[in-house]
Design a protein around this motif. Sequence first.
Motif, PDB file in Angstrom:
ATOM      1  N   GLY A   1       0.807  -1.203   0.000  1.00  0.00           N
ATOM      2  CA  GLY A   1       0.000   0.000   0.000  1.00  0.00           C
ATOM      3  C   GLY A   1       0.842   1.256   0.000  1.00  0.00           C
ATOM      4  N   VAL A   2       0.305   2.301  -0.637  1.00  0.00           N
ATOM      5  CA  VAL A   2       1.001   3.586  -0.710  1.00  0.00           C
ATOM      6  C   VAL A   2      -0.008   4.698  -0.479  1.00  0.00           C
ATOM      7  N   GLY A   3       0.386   5.640   0.373  1.00  0.00           N
ATOM      8  CA  GLY A   3      -0.380   6.855   0.566  1.00  0.00           C
ATOM      9  C   GLY A   3       0.471   8.032   0.121  1.00  0.00           C
ATOM     10  N   VAL A   4      -0.086   8.909  -0.689  1.00  0.00           N
ATOM     11  CA  VAL A   4       0.643  10.091  -1.156  1.00  0.00           C
ATOM     12  C   VAL A   4       0.112  11.278  -0.369  1.00  0.00           C
ATOM     13  N   GLU A   5       0.955  11.823   0.510  1.00  0.00           N
ATOM     14  CA  GLU A   5       0.560  12.913   1.409  1.00  0.00           C
ATOM     15  C   GLU A   5       0.800  14.243   0.714  1.00  0.00           C
ATOM     16  N   LEU A   6      -0.272  15.038   0.580  1.00  0.00           N
ATOM     17  CA  LEU A   6      -0.238  16.251  -0.237  1.00  0.00           C
ATOM     18  C   LEU A   6      -0.541  17.527   0.542  1.00  0.00           C
ATOM     19  N   SER A   7      -0.475  17.501   1.855  1.00  0.00           N
ATOM     20  CA  SER A   7      -0.860  18.678   2.643  1.00  0.00           C
ATOM     21  C   SER A   7       0.053  19.871   2.417  1.00  0.00           C
ATOM     22  N   ALA A   8       1.309  19.637   2.037  1.00  0.00           N
ATOM     23  CA  ALA A   8       2.273  20.731   1.860  1.00  0.00           C
ATOM     24  C   ALA A   8       2.491  21.099   0.385  1.00  0.00           C
ATOM     25  N   VAL A   9       1.592  20.640  -0.483  1.00  0.00           N
ATOM     26  CA  VAL A   9       1.699  20.977  -1.909  1.00  0.00           C
ATOM     27  C   VAL A   9       0.888  22.236  -2.171  1.00  0.00           C
ATOM     28  N   SER A  10       1.563  23.267  -2.663  1.00  0.00           N
ATOM     29  CA  SER A  10       0.900  24.550  -2.898  1.00  0.00           C
ATOM     30  C   SER A  10       0.398  24.706  -4.332  1.00  0.00           C
ATOM     31  N   TYR A  11       0.863  23.835  -5.239  1.00  0.00           N
ATOM     32  CA  TYR A  11       0.478  23.921  -6.654  1.00  0.00           C
ATOM     33  C   TYR A  11       0.737  22.566  -7.299  1.00  0.00           C
TER      34      TYR A  11
ATOM     35  N   GLU B   1      -1.060   7.710 -12.752  1.00  0.00           N
ATOM     36  CA  GLU B   1      -0.277   6.526 -13.088  1.00  0.00           C
ATOM     37  C   GLU B   1      -0.053   5.644 -11.856  1.00  0.00           C
ATOM     38  N   GLY B   2       0.236   6.259 -10.732  1.00  0.00           N
ATOM     39  CA  GLY B   2       0.398   5.496  -9.509  1.00  0.00           C
ATOM     40  C   GLY B   2      -0.878   4.765  -9.130  1.00  0.00           C
ATOM     41  N   PHE B   3      -2.004   5.453  -9.223  1.00  0.00           N
ATOM     42  CA  PHE B   3      -3.306   4.855  -8.906  1.00  0.00           C
ATOM     43  C   PHE B   3      -3.606   3.671  -9.824  1.00  0.00           C
ATOM     44  N   GLN B   4      -3.373   3.852 -11.122  1.00  0.00           N
ATOM     45  CA  GLN B   4      -3.628   2.782 -12.087  1.00  0.00           C
ATOM     46  C   GLN B   4      -2.702   1.591 -11.845  1.00  0.00           C
ATOM     47  N   ASN B   5      -1.439   1.876 -11.556  1.00  0.00           N
ATOM     48  CA  ASN B   5      -0.471   0.820 -11.271  1.00  0.00           C
ATOM     49  C   ASN B   5      -0.914   0.018 -10.048  1.00  0.00           C
ATOM     50  N   ALA B   6      -1.350   0.705  -9.024  1.00  0.00           N
ATOM     51  CA  ALA B   6      -1.795   0.037  -7.805  1.00  0.00           C
ATOM     52  C   ALA B   6      -2.993  -0.870  -8.092  1.00  0.00           C
ATOM     53  N   ARG B   7      -3.956  -0.361  -8.826  1.00  0.00           N
ATOM     54  CA  ARG B   7      -5.151  -1.160  -9.131  1.00  0.00           C
ATOM     55  C   ARG B   7      -4.803  -2.397  -9.948  1.00  0.00           C
ATOM     56  N   GLN B   8      -3.910  -2.239 -10.917  1.00  0.00           N
ATOM     57  CA  GLN B   8      -3.534  -3.367 -11.776  1.00  0.00           C
ATOM     58  C   GLN B   8      -2.799  -4.451 -10.996  1.00  0.00           C
ATOM     59  N   ASN B   9      -2.111  -4.061  -9.938  1.00  0.00           N
ATOM     60  CA  ASN B   9      -1.301  -5.002  -9.180  1.00  0.00           C
ATOM     61  C   ASN B   9      -1.894  -5.362  -7.813  1.00  0.00           C
ATOM     62  N   GLY B  10      -3.148  -5.007  -7.592  1.00  0.00           N
ATOM     63  CA  GLY B  10      -3.823  -5.374  -6.354  1.00  0.00           C
ATOM     64  C   GLY B  10      -3.253  -4.709  -5.121  1.00  0.00           C
ATOM     65  N   ARG B  11      -2.761  -3.483  -5.268  1.00  0.00           N
ATOM     66  CA  ARG B  11      -2.184  -2.767  -4.140  1.00  0.00           C
ATOM     67  C   ARG B  11      -3.125  -1.631  -3.708  1.00  0.00           C
ATOM     68  N   ARG B  12      -2.972  -1.225  -2.450  1.00  0.00           N
ATOM     69  CA  ARG B  12      -3.771  -0.106  -1.930  1.00  0.00           C
ATOM     70  C   ARG B  12      -3.106   1.212  -2.309  1.00  0.00           C
ATOM     71  N   PHE B  13      -3.911   2.233  -2.574  1.00  0.00           N
ATOM     72  CA  PHE B  13      -3.393   3.546  -2.961  1.00  0.00           C
ATOM     73  C   PHE B  13      -4.393   4.593  -2.507  1.00  0.00           C
ATOM     74  N   ALA B  14      -3.894   5.661  -1.882  1.00  0.00           N
ATOM     75  CA  ALA B  14      -4.774   6.746  -1.450  1.00  0.00           C
ATOM     76  C   ALA B  14      -4.018   8.066  -1.450  1.00  0.00           C
ATOM     77  N   LEU B  15      -4.765   9.134  -1.629  1.00  0.00           N
ATOM     78  CA  LEU B  15      -4.226  10.484  -1.447  1.00  0.00           C
ATOM     79  C   LEU B  15      -4.566  10.894  -0.024  1.00  0.00           C
ATOM     80  N   VAL B  16      -3.584  11.455   0.670  1.00  0.00           N
ATOM     81  CA  VAL B  16      -3.709  11.734   2.099  1.00  0.00           C
ATOM     82  C   VAL B  16      -3.595  13.229   2.358  1.00  0.00           C
ATOM     83  N   ALA B  17      -4.477  13.763   3.187  1.00  0.00           N
ATOM     84  CA  ALA B  17      -4.403  15.161   3.644  1.00  0.00           C
ATOM     85  C   ALA B  17      -4.173  16.116   2.473  1.00  0.00           C
ATOM     86  N   VAL B  18      -5.061  16.068   1.510  1.00  0.00           N
ATOM     87  CA  VAL B  18      -4.918  16.843   0.277  1.00  0.00           C
ATOM     88  C   VAL B  18      -5.100  18.340   0.560  1.00  0.00           C
TER      89      VAL B  18
END
Length: 109
Positions: free
Chosen positions: A42-52, A63-80
């Motif tokens: 599983g992978v979480g991409v934490e985006l709270s400090a992204v200004s743009y 691409e990360g989301f699609q890769n995760a789905r194709q390979n049966g892995r968990r993927f989420a965006l965190v604190a967007v």
Amino acid sequence: MNEVTSEEQGDFTVVRLSGEVDLSWSQQVRQAILDALEREAGVGVELSAVSYIDSSGIAALVEGFQNARQNGRRFALVAVSQAVMAVLELARLDRVFPIVADVEAARAV
């Protein structure tokens, strides 16, 4: 300042981004996400400090989301951040990505 870091937490990795995710470094972001997906369930991409974020940054997330789905892995965006959420909503990707408030919620996706 643009920065991408990865923190492994058992079988889950948090990829933390900060700064402006644009064409100048979206390839690094993409690679960090794909590398984490190769190692972990599983992978979480934490985006709270992204200004743009531009289309190349969004493409790296997709691409990360699609890769995760194709390979049966968990993927989420965190604190967007509001800036990223505005782009996701404009592209209607807020309906596609699992978006959670914190890392604990991401681990449960």
